[in-house]
Design an enzyme around this catalytic site. Structure first.
Site, PDB file in Angstrom:
ATOM      1  N   ARG A 123       0.844  -1.193   0.000  1.00 49.61           N
ATOM      2  CA  ARG A 123       0.000   0.000   0.000  1.00 49.61           C
ATOM      3  C   ARG A 123       0.884   1.249   0.000  1.00 49.61           C
ATOM      4  O   ARG A 123       1.985   1.247   0.522  1.00 49.61           O
ATOM      5  CB  ARG A 123      -0.910   0.027   1.230  1.00 49.61           C
ATOM      6  CG  ARG A 123      -2.112  -0.900   1.128  1.00 49.61           C
ATOM      7  CD  ARG A 123      -3.021  -0.770   2.342  1.00 49.61           C
ATOM      8  NE  ARG A 123      -2.357  -1.219   3.537  1.00 49.61           N
ATOM      9  CZ  ARG A 123      -1.792  -0.435   4.442  1.00 49.61           C
ATOM     10  NH1 ARG A 123      -1.830   0.885   4.307  1.00 49.61           N
ATOM     11  NH2 ARG A 123      -1.190  -0.933   5.496  1.00 49.61           N
ATOM     12  N   TYR A 153      -1.627  -3.480  -6.664  1.00 49.94           N
ATOM     13  CA  TYR A 153      -1.367  -4.327  -5.496  1.00 49.94           C
ATOM     14  C   TYR A 153      -2.378  -4.173  -4.362  1.00 49.94           C
ATOM     15  O   TYR A 153      -2.707  -3.058  -3.957  1.00 49.94           O
ATOM     16  CB  TYR A 153       0.036  -4.022  -4.929  1.00 49.94           C
ATOM     17  CG  TYR A 153       0.523  -5.178  -4.067  1.00 49.94           C
ATOM     18  CD1 TYR A 153       1.060  -6.315  -4.656  1.00 49.94           C
ATOM     19  CD2 TYR A 153       0.378  -5.153  -2.692  1.00 49.94           C
ATOM     20  CE1 TYR A 153       1.454  -7.392  -3.890  1.00 49.94           C
ATOM     21  CE2 TYR A 153       0.776  -6.235  -1.908  1.00 49.94           C
ATOM     22  CZ  TYR A 153       1.317  -7.353  -2.519  1.00 49.94           C
ATOM     23  OH  TYR A 153       1.700  -8.424  -1.757  1.00 49.94           O
ATOM     24  N   LYS A 193      -9.650  -2.034   1.919  1.00 49.71           N
ATOM     25  CA  LYS A 193      -9.347  -0.869   2.769  1.00 49.71           C
ATOM     26  C   LYS A 193     -10.162   0.344   2.336  1.00 49.71           C
ATOM     27  O   LYS A 193     -10.609   1.122   3.174  1.00 49.71           O
ATOM     28  CB  LYS A 193      -7.855  -0.555   2.709  1.00 49.71           C
ATOM     29  CG  LYS A 193      -6.961  -1.746   3.039  1.00 49.71           C
ATOM     30  CD  LYS A 193      -7.214  -2.279   4.424  1.00 49.71           C
ATOM     31  CE  LYS A 193      -6.360  -3.530   4.657  1.00 49.71           C
ATOM     32  NZ  LYS A 193      -6.285  -3.974   6.023  1.00 49.71           N
ATOM     33  N   HIS A 223     -10.416  -2.228  11.613  1.00 41.21           N
ATOM     34  CA  HIS A 223      -9.343  -3.108  11.131  1.00 41.21           C
ATOM     35  C   HIS A 223      -9.133  -4.207  12.175  1.00 41.21           C
ATOM     36  O   HIS A 223      -8.160  -4.186  12.926  1.00 41.21           O
ATOM     37  CB  HIS A 223      -8.075  -2.253  10.951  1.00 41.21           C
ATOM     38  CG  HIS A 223      -6.971  -2.928  10.190  1.00 41.21           C
ATOM     39  ND1 HIS A 223      -5.654  -2.517  10.281  1.00 41.21           N
ATOM     40  CD2 HIS A 223      -6.974  -3.952   9.308  1.00 41.21           C
ATOM     41  CE1 HIS A 223      -4.902  -3.267   9.487  1.00 41.21           C
ATOM     42  NE2 HIS A 223      -5.679  -4.149   8.896  1.00 41.21           N
ATOM     43  N   SER A 242      -1.254  -3.524  10.466  1.00 41.86           N
ATOM     44  CA  SER A 242      -0.918  -4.392   9.343  1.00 41.86           C
ATOM     45  C   SER A 242       0.330  -5.220   9.663  1.00 41.86           C
ATOM     46  O   SER A 242       1.314  -4.692  10.180  1.00 41.86           O
ATOM     47  CB  SER A 242      -0.661  -3.530   8.106  1.00 41.86           C
ATOM     48  OG  SER A 242      -1.812  -2.764   7.830  1.00 41.86           O
ATOM     49  N   CYS A 244       0.794  -7.481  11.912  1.00 44.49           N
ATOM     50  CA  CYS A 244       1.079  -7.615  13.347  1.00 44.49           C
ATOM     51  C   CYS A 244       0.325  -8.759  14.003  1.00 44.49           C
ATOM     52  O   CYS A 244       0.226  -8.814  15.232  1.00 44.49           O
ATOM     53  CB  CYS A 244       0.790  -6.304  14.065  1.00 44.49           C
ATOM     54  SG  CYS A 244       2.008  -5.035  13.663  1.00 44.49           S
ATOM     55  N   ASP A 271      -9.353  -9.627   9.055  1.00 49.23           N
ATOM     56  CA  ASP A 271      -8.825  -8.281   8.767  1.00 49.23           C
ATOM     57  C   ASP A 271      -9.794  -7.142   9.075  1.00 49.23           C
ATOM     58  O   ASP A 271      -9.353  -6.086   9.493  1.00 49.23           O
ATOM     59  CB  ASP A 271      -8.396  -8.206   7.288  1.00 49.23           C
ATOM     60  CG  ASP A 271      -7.444  -7.047   7.000  1.00 49.23           C
ATOM     61  OD1 ASP A 271      -6.455  -6.897   7.746  1.00 49.23           O
ATOM     62  OD2 ASP A 271      -7.685  -6.296   6.044  1.00 49.23           O
ATOM     63  N   ARG A 276       1.907 -12.215  -0.281  1.00 53.68           N
ATOM     64  CA  ARG A 276       0.643 -12.620   0.335  1.00 53.68           C
ATOM     65  C   ARG A 276      -0.029 -13.764  -0.402  1.00 53.68           C
ATOM     66  O   ARG A 276       0.293 -14.059  -1.557  1.00 53.68           O
ATOM     67  CB  ARG A 276      -0.306 -11.416   0.385  1.00 53.68           C
ATOM     68  CG  ARG A 276       0.234 -10.344   1.345  1.00 53.68           C
ATOM     69  CD  ARG A 276      -0.727  -9.243   1.623  1.00 53.68           C
ATOM     70  NE  ARG A 276      -0.172  -8.306   2.577  1.00 53.68           N
ATOM     71  CZ  ARG A 276      -0.667  -8.066   3.806  1.00 53.68           C
ATOM     72  NH1 ARG A 276      -1.734  -8.714   4.225  1.00 53.68           N
ATOM     73  NH2 ARG A 276      -0.100  -7.181   4.594  1.00 53.68           N
TER      74      ARG A 276
HETATM   75  P1  GTP Z   1      -2.502  -7.504   7.643  1.00 51.06           P
HETATM   76  O1  GTP Z   1      -3.057  -8.546   6.737  1.00 51.06           O
HETATM   77  O2  GTP Z   1      -1.364  -6.730   7.036  1.00 51.06           O
HETATM   78  O3  GTP Z   1      -3.528  -6.571   8.194  1.00 51.06           O
HETATM   79  O4  GTP Z   1      -1.737  -8.249   8.839  1.00 51.06           O
HETATM   80  P2  GTP Z   1      -2.115  -9.236  10.034  1.00 51.06           P
HETATM   81  O5  GTP Z   1      -2.339  -8.433  11.264  1.00 51.06           O
HETATM   82  O6  GTP Z   1      -3.170 -10.198   9.650  1.00 51.06           O
HETATM   83  O7  GTP Z   1      -0.723  -9.985  10.253  1.00 51.06           O
HETATM   84  P3  GTP Z   1      -0.359 -11.548  10.264  1.00 51.06           P
HETATM   85  O8  GTP Z   1      -1.199 -12.355  11.199  1.00 51.06           O
HETATM   86  O9  GTP Z   1      -0.336 -12.009   8.861  1.00 51.06           O
HETATM   87  O10 GTP Z   1       1.115 -11.533  10.870  1.00 51.06           O
HETATM   88  C1  GTP Z   1       2.199 -10.921  10.284  1.00 51.06           C
HETATM   89  C2  GTP Z   1       3.485 -11.455  10.814  1.00 51.06           C
HETATM   90  O11 GTP Z   1       3.512 -11.478  12.249  1.00 51.06           O
HETATM   91  C3  GTP Z   1       3.782 -12.869  10.347  1.00 51.06           C
HETATM   92  O12 GTP Z   1       5.085 -12.925   9.846  1.00 51.06           O
HETATM   93  C4  GTP Z   1       3.637 -13.683  11.592  1.00 51.06           C
HETATM   94  O13 GTP Z   1       4.473 -14.808  11.586  1.00 51.06           O
HETATM   95  C5  GTP Z   1       3.982 -12.715  12.718  1.00 51.06           C
HETATM   96  N1  GTP Z   1       3.246 -13.086  13.975  1.00 51.06           N
HETATM   97  C6  GTP Z   1       1.918 -13.285  14.086  1.00 51.06           C
HETATM   98  N2  GTP Z   1       1.575 -13.665  15.346  1.00 51.06           N
HETATM   99  C7  GTP Z   1       2.725 -13.694  16.063  1.00 51.06           C
HETATM  100  C8  GTP Z   1       3.032 -14.011  17.423  1.00 51.06           C
HETATM  101  O14 GTP Z   1       2.175 -14.339  18.243  1.00 51.06           O
HETATM  102  N3  GTP Z   1       4.339 -13.908  17.790  1.00 51.06           N
HETATM  103  C9  GTP Z   1       5.319 -13.539  16.915  1.00 51.06           C
HETATM  104  N4  GTP Z   1       6.570 -13.468  17.357  1.00 51.06           N
HETATM  105  N5  GTP Z   1       5.060 -13.245  15.612  1.00 51.06           N
HETATM  106  C10 GTP Z   1       3.792 -13.313  15.181  1.00 51.06           C
HETATM  107  C1  SPV Z   2      -2.940  -4.365   5.413  1.00 46.94           C
HETATM  108  O1  SPV Z   2      -1.953  -3.747   4.970  1.00 46.94           O
HETATM  109  O2  SPV Z   2      -3.455  -4.080   6.527  1.00 46.94           O
HETATM  110  C2  SPV Z   2      -3.526  -5.472   4.644  1.00 46.94           C
HETATM  111  C3  SPV Z   2      -2.990  -5.746   3.314  1.00 46.94           C
HETATM  112  O3  SPV Z   2      -4.426  -6.117   5.136  1.00 46.94           O
HETATM  113  S1  SPV Z   2      -3.655  -4.715   2.066  1.00 46.94           S
HETATM  114  O4  SPV Z   2      -4.875  -5.341   1.573  1.00 46.94           O
HETATM  115  O5  SPV Z   2      -2.661  -4.579   1.019  1.00 46.94           O
HETATM  116  O6  SPV Z   2      -3.986  -3.420   2.638  1.00 46.94           O
HETATM  117 MN    MN Z   3      -5.034  -5.361   7.145  1.00 43.94          MN
END
Ligand code: GTP
Ligand code: SPV
Ligand code: MN
Length: 648
Positions: free
Chosen positions: A111, A260, A269, A289, A311, A313, A336, A430
């Site tokens: 983004r 993207y 979003k 979110h 994002s 996290c 999400d 992704r």
């Molecule tokens: P968006 O789709 O961008 O909104 O992100 P999201 O919040 O869904 O993030 P996601 O769950 O995909 O996690 C992103 C990264 O954080 C990955 O590389 C995970 O491995 C890492 N991660 C997730 N949960 C944990 C956790 O409990 N501990 C640690 N150390 N890393 C974590």
């Molecule tokens: C984020 O960045 O919080 C996402 C991925 O969930 S995107 O759809 O590219 O915004």
């Molecule tokens: Mn997101």
């Protein structure tokens, strides 16, 4: 073309030219309709009038060679994928069932927050009093500048391409909580992805025929003024002029230049969060979110939790977690976005407006997220992951699952070796996969009335100072905790390095209106829920020790924190006051069965100097970025925290 731009464009030379070319084009058979649709709706002319007008006006400006009305069918999808292969956008992954790998232009990988604007007549409607037109809480643009930005980019931008008309619903069609959009795009990749991420069908057009309102979403990958030397074949884009515009007053989105993720899948979003938050404010609900998960205790009591993490996290991971504590069961509603509304009984109910997961690939593995691994190896479109010589995918975190003797090609298409120091997959690579394939998808994930939320978690990547979990003292304090959220920057947007950024409610890039007013809206929710308000917590899986190692094992072990949260929801006396909020009483956080006992002292310590600095940083942020739009309740909460910390 939304009426407003059409007007400004038809005034211009380009616009007149566009209109006359379109009139010419119309006499030729340029509309290509899928067979199923062509029976009921024989041409674009048979679209519901307001959709037809949107399509014709946009086509007059963007001048595609063809217009294709999507019906979301499997046959249509098959043809689109074939086209992606022919165009060099995506390749099949023979190791799996109907999986594909797309590689983007290396300049179009995330983004672009700096090029994302909310367009309102008054700046103050979009960004708070404290900030500038481009502050940390969003970027504002006037409607005149928006018209200019559009007319500098859109005329002729789809020449040589097909414009896909994608009728979609966010939320199950017919749910009182759902919203309809129509996305026009010149990207078949976006058309395929939208079919996974939203409800695309001819039934949406039928709903529109009976007069339903819809969000006008216009997207083009763009056409650079000068051909780019580094352009990747198969991924047209215009990174220099990329712009993402939102007009909340008329429910319009225009996105130009990027193919993207959140830049181009406009239901996500742009509609569900930015315009969604504006609709939510007008109509008295919340667009957030947040993931939504259901959790059943060993005693058989099921509750639902929503959680806002910035994002990349951990939302997807928590939403699909495999709990390590025996007897617990987690089920996924969404990973999400949550749309939440208080029902007549004062219960907060949430739906996931999406139909798929667009999840971060790196870090996903059988040990971290086994349920994602069971979801993503059929009907999935991967983007910017690495490819393996046996027809599969690879990314950082899958090292131990890579078969012997298999060669890896990185996300740029170059041979890749372990230990090369370069990542094989882009950090923001992704998977785009249907939610219904998730083995732990909640049985009522599509329930039109949504699921009742008992707890809301806020969290971020805080390597220092912030405890594993604490509970807010009240709803109002919880709103303050959300407002004060901070997190390390990630690869989901253009930010570089690991700086700690303010990211209130994990919504910083996604607010559709003035954040000060957003806070007032959140505070006002207490009047709707009364005694049934969900409890609010802050969590941090990412605290590190002095060697930089995570203090908490995370992933499936996070159910220990959920266990404590649920017991608090039940009213168990297991919390102890502290300056920042309620912490688990000694012994109340279940640690039985953990391979290594974590250092609880470090995980829960509240260093006074850290918190004194934190409260000053938050105060300065509010002052500079929110100014007089900060609700009185929130400044009182800040003051109360300052006092509690002074007394530590
Ligand atoms: P968006 O789709 O961008 O909104 O992100 P999201 O919040 O869904 O993030 P996601 O769950 O995909 O996690 C992103 C990264 O954080 C990955 O590389 C995970 O491995 C890492 N991660 C997730 N949960 C944990 C956790 O409990 N501990 C640690 N150390 N890393 C974590
Ligand atoms: C984020 O960045 O919080 C996402 C991925 O969930 S995107 O759809 O590219 O915004
Ligand atoms: Mn997101």
């Amino acid at each position: 073309m939304p009426p407003e731009f059409a007007r400004s464009l038809s005034d211009s030379h380009c616009g007149r030219q566009a209109a006359s070319q379109f009139a010419k084009a119309r006499s030729q058979p340029s509309f290509c309709l899928p067979p199923r649709l062509s029976r009921g709706l024989s041409a674009v002319g048979a679209l519901p009038p307001q959709v037809r007008q949107f399509v014709e006006q946009s086509a007059a400006t963007c001048r595609p060679d063809k217009v294709h009305v999507c019906d979301g069918s499997a046959e249509e999808n098959r043809r689109l994928l074939e086209l992606l292969q022919q165009q060099g956008t995506a390749q099949p992954l023979p190791k799996y069932s109907n999986c594909w790998l797309a590689r983007t232009d290396p300049a179009d990988v995330a983004r672009v927050e700096g090029r994302t604007f909310v367009c309102t007549p008054r700046m103050r409607d979009a960004v708070p009093a404290g900030g500038a037109a481009s502050g940390q809480l969003g970027n504002w643009m006037s409607p005149e500048d928006m018209r200019a930005a559009v007319s500098q980019r859109l005329p002729g931008c789809m020449a040589g391409r097909t414009m896909y008309v994608i009728p979609f619903s966010m939320g199950p069609l017919g749910s009182p909580l759902a919203k309809i959009g129509v996305e026009l795009t010149d990207s078949p990749y976006v058309a395929c992805s939208m079919r996974v991420m939203t409800h695309v069908s001819a039934a949406v057009l039928e709903a529109l025929a009976s007069g339903e309102q819809f969000v006008r979403c216009l997207h083009s990958v763009g056409r650079p003024a000068q051909p780019r030397a580094s352009a990747r074949r198969g991924w047209p884009c215009d990174p220099e002029r990329t712009i993402i515009l939102h007009k909340p007053d008329s429910n319009e989105i225009v996105s130009y230049g990027s193919g993207y993720g959140g830049n181009s899948l406009l239901g996500k979003k742009c509609l569900a969060l930015r315009l969604g938050s504006c609709m939510a404010r007008r109509e008295g609900w919340l667009a957030e979110h947040m993931l939504i998960l259901g959790i059943t205790t060993p005693a058989g009591r099921k509750r639902y939790v929503a959680a806002a993490f910035p994002s990349a996290c951990g939302k997807t991971n928590l939403a699909m977690m495999q709990p390590s504590l025996p007897g617990y069961k987690v089920e996924c509603v969404g990973d999400d976005i949550a749309w939440m509304r208080f029902d007549e009984q004062g219960r907060l109910r949430a739906i996931n407006p999406e139909r798929g997961f667009f999840g971060v690939a790196p870090g996903t593995s059988s040990s971290t997220n086994p349920n994602a691994m069971r979801t993503i190896f059929s009907n999935t479109l991967f983007t910017n992951v690495a490819a393996t010589s046996d027809g599969g995918v690879f990314w950082e975190g899958l090292e131990s699952e890579l078969p012997e003797g298999v060669a890896v090609t990185d996300w740029l298409g170059q041979p890749w070796e372990r230990g090369s120091g370069r990542p094989a997959a882009h950090p923001n690579s992704r998977f785009c996969t249907p939610a219904e394939q998730c083995p732990i998808i909640d049985p009522v994930w599509q329930a039109p009335e949504g699921v009742p939320i008992d707890a809301i978690l806020f969290g971020g990547r805080r390597p220092e100072g912030v405890p594993l979990v604490y509970e807010a003292l009240s709803w109002r304090h919880g709103v303050f905790v959300g407002a004060a959220m901070r997190s390390e920057a990630t690869a989901a947007a253009e930010h570089k390095g690991k700086v700690i950024m303010h990211d209130p409610f994990a919504m910083r890039p996604f607010f559709g209106y003035n954040f000060g007013q957003y806070l007032a809206h959140w505070c006002s929710m207490e009047r709707r829920g009364g005694s049934k308000m969900p409890k609010i917590f802050h969590v941090n899986w990412f605290r590190k020790d002095s060697q930089g190692r995570f203090l908490w094992p995370g992933y499936g072990e996070n159910c220990r924190v959920l266990d404590w949260v649920l017991r608090r929801v039940e009213g168990e006396d297991i919390a102890l006051g502290s300056a920042v909020g309620l912490l688990p009483k000694p012994g109340s956080l279940r640690l039985d069965g953990l391979r290594e006992t974590p250092d609880l002292q470090q995980l829960f310590s509240l260093p006074k100097s850290f918190w004194a600095q934190e409260v000053e940083d938050i105060g300065r942020y509010f002052e500079q970025q929110v100014g007089e739009d900060l609700p009185g309740e929130i400044s009182e909460e800040l003051q109360a925290l300052r006092q509690r910390i002074a007394q530590m």
